[in-house]
Every structure is written in structure tokens, then in C-alpha cells.
Design a protein around this motif. Structure first.
Motif, PDB file in Angstrom:
ATOM      1  N   UNK A  19       0.827  -1.209  -0.168  1.00 44.64           N
ATOM      2  CA  UNK A  19      -0.019   0.076  -0.118  1.00 44.64           C
ATOM      3  C   UNK A  19       0.903   1.336  -0.107  1.00 44.64           C
ATOM      4  N   UNK A  20       0.288   2.292  -0.428  1.00 43.44           N
ATOM      5  CA  UNK A  20       0.815   3.580  -0.270  1.00 43.44           C
ATOM      6  C   UNK A  20       0.367   4.393   0.847  1.00 43.44           C
ATOM      7  N   UNK A  21       1.174   4.759   1.870  1.00 49.44           N
ATOM      8  CA  UNK A  21       0.649   5.583   3.104  1.00 49.44           C
ATOM      9  C   UNK A  21       0.796   7.023   2.788  1.00 49.44           C
ATOM     10  N   UNK A  22      -0.358   7.695   2.993  1.00 49.78           N
ATOM     11  CA  UNK A  22      -0.253   9.335   2.718  1.00 49.78           C
ATOM     12  C   UNK A  22      -0.506   9.913   4.159  1.00 49.78           C
ATOM     13  N   UNK A  23       0.395  10.735   4.550  1.00 51.05           N
ATOM     14  CA  UNK A  23       0.356  11.287   5.801  1.00 51.05           C
ATOM     15  C   UNK A  23       0.225  12.789   5.715  1.00 51.05           C
ATOM     16  N   UNK A  24      -0.577  13.514   6.559  1.00 46.20           N
ATOM     17  CA  UNK A  24      -0.830  14.961   6.214  1.00 46.20           C
ATOM     18  C   UNK A  24       0.538  15.587   6.417  1.00 46.20           C
ATOM     19  N   UNK A  25       0.593  16.956   5.700  1.00 44.55           N
ATOM     20  CA  UNK A  25       1.667  17.695   6.028  1.00 44.55           C
ATOM     21  C   UNK A  25       1.682  18.272   7.219  1.00 44.55           C
ATOM     22  N   UNK A  26       2.464  18.519   8.052  1.00 47.17           N
ATOM     23  CA  UNK A  26       2.649  19.181   9.315  1.00 47.17           C
ATOM     24  C   UNK A  26       2.429  20.518   9.372  1.00 47.17           C
ATOM     25  N   UNK A  27       1.620  21.147  10.173  1.00 51.92           N
ATOM     26  CA  UNK A  27       1.426  22.393  10.167  1.00 51.92           C
ATOM     27  C   UNK A  27      -0.121  22.970  10.257  1.00 51.92           C
TER      28      UNK A  27
END
Length: 111
Positions: free
Chosen positions: A103-111
């Protein structure tokens, strides 16, 4: 352990009523994943499903925790999940089936 990019997902399908040493098998899998330091694990209870015996299992929402199908989903790197899968042979030989996929994991950008 935070993951981003290409990782793997291990999904273990079993009955919510499956027991391992007097406790739910799904709970044992989650606790083992935590002890191994894997990135994350969740249990999902289903309303209806069938498996190798082709018998339809279904339940009312109020009884999902005790009966019906469930899935334990664990996410981490592929090599760590393959090692973890080997550590689940005792449970899987009696309850459930496991599926491992990339799978490809997408994490939100910090901030």
C-alpha cells in the motif's frame, strides 16, 4: 513509528467469536502487534461474510463484538509484517486467514 510512502498492509480475516487462550483472537493479534512495535493495528467488525466453508455469517449490529466476521488490519513495512506473520502461525493455524498487500501511505503535512 510513522510511515510515509510505500508500506504494506496485513489483513487477518477471522470470526469475532474466535478465541485464543480465553480471550478474543483479534485482541491477541492487536496486543502482539503492539509488543512488536508495529506502526498500527485496528479491528473492524462486519455485518455479514463467508469464508472457506461457504457458510454466510451475519449478525445484528448490537451483537457484532460477539459474533460475525471481523478483520484485523496492521500497517508497517513489508519485511516487518512478514516477520510478524510468522509470529502469528499459532493463531492462524486454528483461526482465520491472512492477506498481505503493498500500500501507499499518505500522511498529512505538518502545520
Amino acid at each position: 513509528m510513522a510511515l510515509d510512502g510505500m508500506s504494506a498492509r496485513l489483513t487477518i480475516h477471522l470470526s469475532a467469536s474466535a478465541v485464543w487462550h480465553h480471550k478474543p483472537a483479534y485482541a491477541e493479534i492487536v496486543h502482539r502487534a503492539r509488543r512488536q512495535g508495529l506502526a498500527g493495528a485496528s479491528v473492524f467488525h462486519g455485518f455479514e461474510g463467508y469464508g472457506i466453508h461457504l457458510t454466510i455469517h451475519h449478525d445484528k449490529p448490537s451483537r457484532l463484538r460477539a459474533h460475525g466476521p471481523c478483520a484485523v488490519v496492521v500497517v508497517d513495512t513489508e519485511d516487518r509484517l512478514r516477520a510478524f506473520l510468522g509470529a502469528l502461525e499459532d493463531i492462524l493455524s486454528v483461526n482465520g486467514v491472512a492477506v498481505l498487500d503493498r500500500v501507499e501511505v499518505h500522511l498529512p503535512a505538518p502545520g
